[in-house]
Write an enzyme that holds these catalytic residues in place. Structure first.
Site, PDB file in Angstrom:
ATOM      1  CE  LYS A 185      -4.039  -2.105   0.175  1.00 58.74           C
ATOM      2  NZ  LYS A 185      -5.050  -2.010  -0.884  1.00 58.74           N
ATOM      3  CB  SER A 243      -0.180  -8.135  -1.013  1.00 54.22           C
ATOM      4  OG  SER A 243      -0.961  -8.978  -0.169  1.00 54.22           O
ATOM      5  CD  GLU A 265     -10.344   3.881   0.543  1.00 55.80           C
ATOM      6  OE1 GLU A 265     -10.414   5.105   0.342  1.00 55.80           O
ATOM      7  OE2 GLU A 265      -9.480   3.163   0.005  1.00 55.80           O
TER       8      GLU A 265
HETATM    9  C1  LIG Z   1      -1.752  -6.997   2.789  1.00 50.21           C
HETATM   10  C2  LIG Z   1      -2.865  -6.710   1.829  1.00 50.21           C
HETATM   11  N1  LIG Z   1      -2.917  -7.409   0.681  1.00 50.21           N
HETATM   12  C3  LIG Z   1      -3.889  -7.198  -0.235  1.00 50.21           C
HETATM   13  C4  LIG Z   1      -4.888  -6.274  -0.009  1.00 50.21           C
HETATM   14  C5  LIG Z   1      -5.957  -6.118  -1.052  1.00 50.21           C
HETATM   15  O1  LIG Z   1      -5.841  -4.930  -1.760  1.00 50.21           O
HETATM   16  P1  LIG Z   1      -5.493  -4.880  -3.299  1.00 50.21           P
HETATM   17  O2  LIG Z   1      -6.358  -5.887  -3.973  1.00 50.21           O
HETATM   18  O3  LIG Z   1      -5.791  -3.495  -3.689  1.00 50.21           O
HETATM   19  O4  LIG Z   1      -4.047  -5.219  -3.455  1.00 50.21           O
HETATM   20  C6  LIG Z   1      -4.878  -5.517   1.175  1.00 50.21           C
HETATM   21  C7  LIG Z   1      -5.909  -4.523   1.431  1.00 50.21           C
HETATM   22  O5  LIG Z   1      -6.072  -3.985   2.470  1.00 50.21           O
HETATM   23  C8  LIG Z   1      -3.839  -5.743   2.112  1.00 50.21           C
HETATM   24  O6  LIG Z   1      -3.775  -5.068   3.271  1.00 50.21           O
END
Ligand SMILES: Cc1ncc(COP(=O)(O)O)c(C=O)c1O
Length: 393
Positions: free
Chosen positions: A88, A371, A110
């Site tokens: 993020k 992620s 948000e």
């Molecule tokens: C660690 C993590 N991975 C994935 C996501 C999903 O978001 P996005 O699909 O935008 O990558 C989030 C959302 O809060 C997150 O905190």
């Protein structure tokens, strides 16, 4: 992946479905982004922050043990190692720089899992901006650690008590709030969703994941490009960033949704939060509530570019259930010593299920974007283990 049309469309999806009062605000963000993105000084500033503050490039870690067990080559793109613990921050630093360039003094955001809120509170602290984060009451409970982190960083966290009390409701509330304060505040959206230019802009800020991974893969894979690129999908920003680096290759692009929030799997065309995409709906066209064990995947929509990539067959979207996620998280932890976020564990779970089947044949070379790290989820996992213990005793 190409830029959207002048109206912000990716095929049939995207656009700008907002009240009159936000049309001008979105147009202003678009003009500022186009100008900044074409400005080498802005890019240099962002690159410097990425290197010195975020800790980029993040590592590409071959998961040797799991690879041997599964009969594939599994490479992990480690966004969990980025400052604040998830991808993020990549997007937020870009948008916060833009907000400052636009003369705004306050960030609004948000958040679901809290990682976007933490990243926004972090950037606000760094740039001397004030920060208000809207968060569903249910997510406040399950992500208490991140709520405290945001408050420690000086952000105001506003509980949202409407609807399912999760990300969908927090987003609606943040947009409603933005209407009255567009002159001073910048709305920092956390994924590839929302009205044009957000889905495009956020993908461009997250493209760094895929671009780095592309050159890292070229160094470790004989074929240079993996056969599969896999990432979890909430709104879809870590997946969009990962896919962007490989869109022009032969790699199969796979987005993994939560079964209870599978906008691609179960959704229909509709409008949500200012954009047209695939959205979970009931028979009357009302937004259906999503559910996921991972707060960040608990969202009834998906970024418009994903809907388009799915339509044209360039990317494929699959889903995994809550029940598959904790075993996947645990297996990764015990074989590789990496505790990932529940969101990322969805992508891991799909690989565990598919490896050795025609969906992911033996000898596949897989790039999987982790992620985020699992720290925020440890209290929930502790609770889960206590309940399991009680059930088995
Ligand atoms: C660690 C993590 N991975 C994935 C996501 C999903 O978001 P996005 O699909 O935008 O990558 C989030 C959302 O809060 C997150 O905190």
């Amino acid at each position: 992946m190409a830029a959207p049309s002048a109206r912000g469309r990716f095929g049939d999806y995207g656009g700008r479905f907002v009240p009159e009062s936000l049309v001008a605000a979105c147009a202003e963000v678009e003009a500022a982004f186009r100008d900044a993105w074409a400005d080498p000084a802005f890019r240099r500033q962002l690159d410097q922050l990425r290197a010195e503050y975020v800790g980029r490039p993040t590592a590409l870690t071959p998961a040797w043990n799991l690879s041997a067990e599964l009969g594939i080559t599994l490479l992990l793109k480690r966004e969990d190692l980025a400052h604040t613990g998830s991808h993020k921050i990549n997007n937020v630093l870009g948008q916060a720089l833009l907000a400052r360039r636009m003369g705004r003094t306050r960030l609004i955001a948000e958040t679901g899992a809290g990682q976007h809120g933490v990243a926004t509170a972090t950037a606000a602290a760094l740039f001397g901006l004030s920060c208000t984060v809207f968060m569903g009451e249910r997510d406040l409970e399950r992500q208490a650690l991140n709520v405290f982190r945001m408050r420690m960083l000086g952000a105001e966290v506003i509980p949202v008590t409407s609807g399912s009390r999760t990300l969908k409701d927090a987003t609606s509330e943040a947009m409603r709030h933005w209407v009255g304060v567009t002159d001073t505040a910048y709305y920092c959206i956390g994924s590839v969703m929302g009205p044009h230019p957000y889905p495009w802009m956020v993908r461009e800020f997250q493209r760094v994941i895929g671009d780095e991974a592309r050159s890292q893969c070229a160094r470790v894979l004989a074929a240079a490009v993996p056969t599969h690129v896999i990432a979890c999908v909430g709104g879809g920003s870590n997946a969009a960033g990962s896919f962007a680096g490989f869109a022009d290759t032969s790699a199969e692009l796979i987005g993994v949704e939560a079964a209870g929030g599978a906008a691609m799997g179960d959704g229909r065309d509709g409008v949500l939060h200012g954009y047209r995409s695939r959205v979970l709906q009931d028979e009357d066209g009302q937004i259906r509530e999503a559910h996921s064990i991972a707060a960040g995947l608990d969202y009834p929509g998906i970024g418009p570019e994903h809907a388009h990539l799915g339509d044209i067959g360039r990317a494929r979207y699959v889903s995994v259930t809550d029940e598959e996620v904790i075993p996947a998280l645990t297996r990764l932890a015990r074989t590789e010593g990496i505790l990932c976020a529940l969101e990322s564990a969805h992508a891991v779970a799909w690989v565990l299920r598919a490896a050795g089947t025609p969906e992911l044949p033996a000898a596949s070379t897989v790039l999987l974007t982790l992620s985020g790290r699992g720290d925020k989820d440890m209290p929930a996992l502790m609770q889960h283990h206590e309940q399991q213990g009680e059930r088995s005793s």
